[in-house]
Each structure stands twice: as structure tokens, then as C-alpha cells.
Design an enzyme around this catalytic site. Structure first.
Site, PDB file in Angstrom:
ATOM      1  CB  ILE A  95      56.832  48.483  39.134  1.00 32.03           C
ATOM      2  CG1 ILE A  95      56.790  48.685  37.631  1.00 32.03           C
ATOM      3  CG2 ILE A  95      57.669  47.278  39.512  1.00 32.03           C
ATOM      4  CD1 ILE A  95      58.134  49.075  37.033  1.00 32.03           C
ATOM      5  CG  HIS A 132      60.920  50.140  50.427  1.00 36.53           C
ATOM      6  ND1 HIS A 132      62.230  49.704  50.286  1.00 36.53           N
ATOM      7  CD2 HIS A 132      60.143  49.081  50.104  1.00 36.53           C
ATOM      8  CE1 HIS A 132      62.236  48.452  49.873  1.00 36.53           C
ATOM      9  NE2 HIS A 132      60.977  48.044  49.768  1.00 36.53           N
TER      10      HIS A 132
HETATM   11  P1  AMP Z   1      61.351  44.955  48.713  1.00 37.62           P
HETATM   12  O1  AMP Z   1      61.336  43.484  48.470  1.00 37.62           O
HETATM   13  O2  AMP Z   1      60.739  45.324  50.031  1.00 37.62           O
HETATM   14  O3  AMP Z   1      62.717  45.564  48.499  1.00 37.62           O
HETATM   15  O4  AMP Z   1      60.359  45.558  47.637  1.00 37.62           O
HETATM   16  C1  AMP Z   1      60.746  46.332  46.558  1.00 37.62           C
HETATM   17  C2  AMP Z   1      59.490  46.652  45.789  1.00 37.62           C
HETATM   18  O5  AMP Z   1      59.815  47.627  44.811  1.00 37.62           O
HETATM   19  C3  AMP Z   1      58.864  45.461  45.062  1.00 37.62           C
HETATM   20  O6  AMP Z   1      57.521  45.286  45.507  1.00 37.62           O
HETATM   21  C4  AMP Z   1      58.935  45.866  43.586  1.00 37.62           C
HETATM   22  O7  AMP Z   1      57.808  45.444  42.845  1.00 37.62           O
HETATM   23  C5  AMP Z   1      59.027  47.368  43.675  1.00 37.62           C
HETATM   24  N1  AMP Z   1      59.683  48.019  42.558  1.00 37.62           N
HETATM   25  C6  AMP Z   1      60.828  47.661  41.934  1.00 37.62           C
HETATM   26  N2  AMP Z   1      61.143  48.526  40.966  1.00 37.62           N
HETATM   27  C7  AMP Z   1      60.174  49.466  40.972  1.00 37.62           C
HETATM   28  C8  AMP Z   1      59.936  50.640  40.189  1.00 37.62           C
HETATM   29  N3  AMP Z   1      60.763  51.015  39.205  1.00 37.62           N
HETATM   30  N4  AMP Z   1      58.826  51.372  40.465  1.00 37.62           N
HETATM   31  C9  AMP Z   1      58.001  50.996  41.455  1.00 37.62           C
HETATM   32  N5  AMP Z   1      58.174  49.912  42.233  1.00 37.62           N
HETATM   33  C10 AMP Z   1      59.245  49.151  41.984  1.00 37.62           C
END
Ligand code: AMP
Length: 109
Positions: free
Chosen positions: A31, A99
Site C-alpha cells: 500500500i 511475509h
Molecule cells: P513489515 O514492516 O515487513 O511488517 O511491512 C509491512 C508492509 O505492509 C509495509 O510495507 C506496509 O506498507 C504494508 N501494508 C500495510 N497495510 C497494507 C495493506 N492494507 N495493503 C497492502 N500493504 C499493506
């Protein structure tokens, strides 16, 4: 950490831009992209983090990498790309669901 948004996406509770999905792996667009291509490779099975991964999950983890590479090829990231796993607080993990970030489309140095 915030709530497990990725389980909510997989359960259809909140929307996402889904790039790929099968019974075991989903790929969505991040996002808040940090590169021209920024996908998240997400196992359907919930793992809060790598502590939860058991020996019988090894094939699934391997599949995450194979799907990531397939996505990179489909995006024509021929010059290379980066895969990142943030683990724990100091690793910068925000979403408590394992992820892999796929980043590419520019020289990340
Ligand atoms: P992490 O810091 O590895 O947990 O990364 C989580 C990622 O999820 C971040 O890059 C966010 O921008 C992304 N993120 C959070 N909410 C969403 C969402 N609703 N859809 C897509 N990506 C998201």
C-alpha cells in the site's frame, strides 16, 4: 506491531490489490510502495514470524521464494530485485504475519 492485516485481506475482510493467489500463497501490492515494484509475498497459513515455522513448513517457505521469483520475472525485473523479511521489533516488522517484500524496478544499490 499492528493487527494482522494480511489475515484480514485473505479472509476478504479488507480489500487489497491482489497480483497472484493460490491455496497457499497470496501476492499483493504494498500500500506504500518503496520502489516501482513493491509486492508482498504472503503465506495463507498464519505465521506471526519465523519462530512459528516448523520443519514441515519448509516446502511452503521454499514456495514463497519460487513465487517471488516468478513475480519478478513477470514484472521483467531482469536486472535484479531485492527480497526482504523484517523480523521482530528491531527488524522493523509492522504486520504480525510472515511475509517477503519483493522490491525492484530501479537500482536499489
Ligand atoms: P513489515 O514492516 O515487513 O511488517 O511491512 C509491512 C508492509 O505492509 C509495509 O510495507 C506496509 O506498507 C504494508 N501494508 C500495510 N497495510 C497494507 C495493506 N492494507 N495493503 C497492502 N500493504 C499493506
Amino acid at each position: 506491531m499492528i493487527t494482522d492485516i494480511f489475515c484480514k485481506i485473505i479472509n476478504g475482510e479488507i480489500p487489497a490489490e491482489v497480483v497472484y493467489q493460490d491455496d497457499h500463497v497470496w501476492v499483493i501490492k504494498d500500500i506504500a510502495p518503496q520502489a516501482p515494484v513493491h509486492f508482498l509475498i504472503i503465506p495463507v497459513k498464519h505465521f506471526t514470524g519465523l519462530d512459528d515455522v516448523a520443519e514441515h513448513d519448509e516446502a511452503l517457505l521454499g514456495k514463497l521464494f519460487r513465487v517471488a521469483h516468478d513475480m519478478a520475472k513477470k514484472q521483467n525485473l531482469d536486472k535484479g530485485y531485492r527480497l526482504v523479511v523484517n523480523e521482530g521489533e528491531h527488524g522493523g516488522k509492522l504486520v504480525p504475519h510472515l511475509h517477503i517484500h519483493l522490491l525492484g524496478g530501479k537500482n536499489l544499490k
